[in-house]
Motif scaffolding. Sequence first.
Motif, mmCIF file in Angstrom:
data_model
loop_
_atom_site.group_PDB
_atom_site.id
_atom_site.type_symbol
_atom_site.label_atom_id
_atom_site.label_comp_id
_atom_site.label_asym_id
_atom_site.label_seq_id
_atom_site.Cartn_x
_atom_site.Cartn_y
_atom_site.Cartn_z
ATOM 1 N N ALA A 88 0.846 -1.201 0.000
ATOM 2 C CA ALA A 88 0.000 0.000 0.000
ATOM 3 C C ALA A 88 0.879 1.247 0.000
ATOM 4 O O ALA A 88 1.924 1.289 0.646
ATOM 5 N N GLY A 89 0.455 2.246 -0.777
ATOM 6 C CA GLY A 89 1.179 3.511 -0.821
ATOM 7 C C GLY A 89 2.419 3.486 -1.691
ATOM 8 O O GLY A 89 3.243 4.396 -1.628
ATOM 9 N N HIS A 90 2.577 2.454 -2.531
ATOM 10 C CA HIS A 90 3.758 2.309 -3.377
ATOM 11 C C HIS A 90 3.363 2.017 -4.826
ATOM 12 O O HIS A 90 2.230 1.616 -5.103
ATOM 13 N N VAL A 91 4.308 2.196 -5.722
ATOM 14 C CA VAL A 91 4.159 1.813 -7.127
ATOM 15 C C VAL A 91 5.422 1.059 -7.545
ATOM 16 O O VAL A 91 6.467 1.170 -6.899
ATOM 17 N N TRP A 92 5.297 0.289 -8.609
ATOM 18 C CA TRP A 92 6.443 -0.418 -9.178
ATOM 19 C C TRP A 92 6.802 0.295 -10.473
ATOM 20 O O TRP A 92 5.976 0.406 -11.377
ATOM 21 N N LEU A 93 8.025 0.828 -10.553
ATOM 22 C CA LEU A 93 8.466 1.591 -11.717
ATOM 23 C C LEU A 93 9.585 0.850 -12.433
ATOM 24 O O LEU A 93 10.502 0.335 -11.785
#
Length: 140
Positions: A88-93
């Motif tokens: 939660a609160g993250h993205v994968w870049l």
Amino acid sequence: MFPTLNSRGDTPLLPFSLPFFNIKGDLILLEHFSIFAKIIKVGDVVTAYSVQNPRHIVCKRVIGLEGDTINVPWSSTNGPARKVKVPAGHVWLQGDNTLNSTDSRHYGPVPYALVNGKAFLKIWPLKEAGWVSSHVPTLL
């Protein structure tokens, strides 16, 4: 909100994708509403403060949002294949140039608070100008 170029002129914008983005000299327009409203989606190209050096801004493609499971393939630099659930609160870049990109495969999920803009238009060099696609390349 108006689109801006690199919002912090003193911060280098690092390349992520060849051939659409070049190593040096590209100018892109960013919008910030999608980030503020938390409506970015998989495939969007975003800028974010670097996890490794917060004085730098990186330009990467969103591959996963919170709750998504990412299959990270084996590589000589990243080690064995693994599955990662984006917290939660993250993205994968990830960068589109997968053979030469330091991204979430190296440093893990990126806090959403570090994402600061969504690229929507490349304006320079003029002969390469065009809309930034939200299509996820198949090599990712």
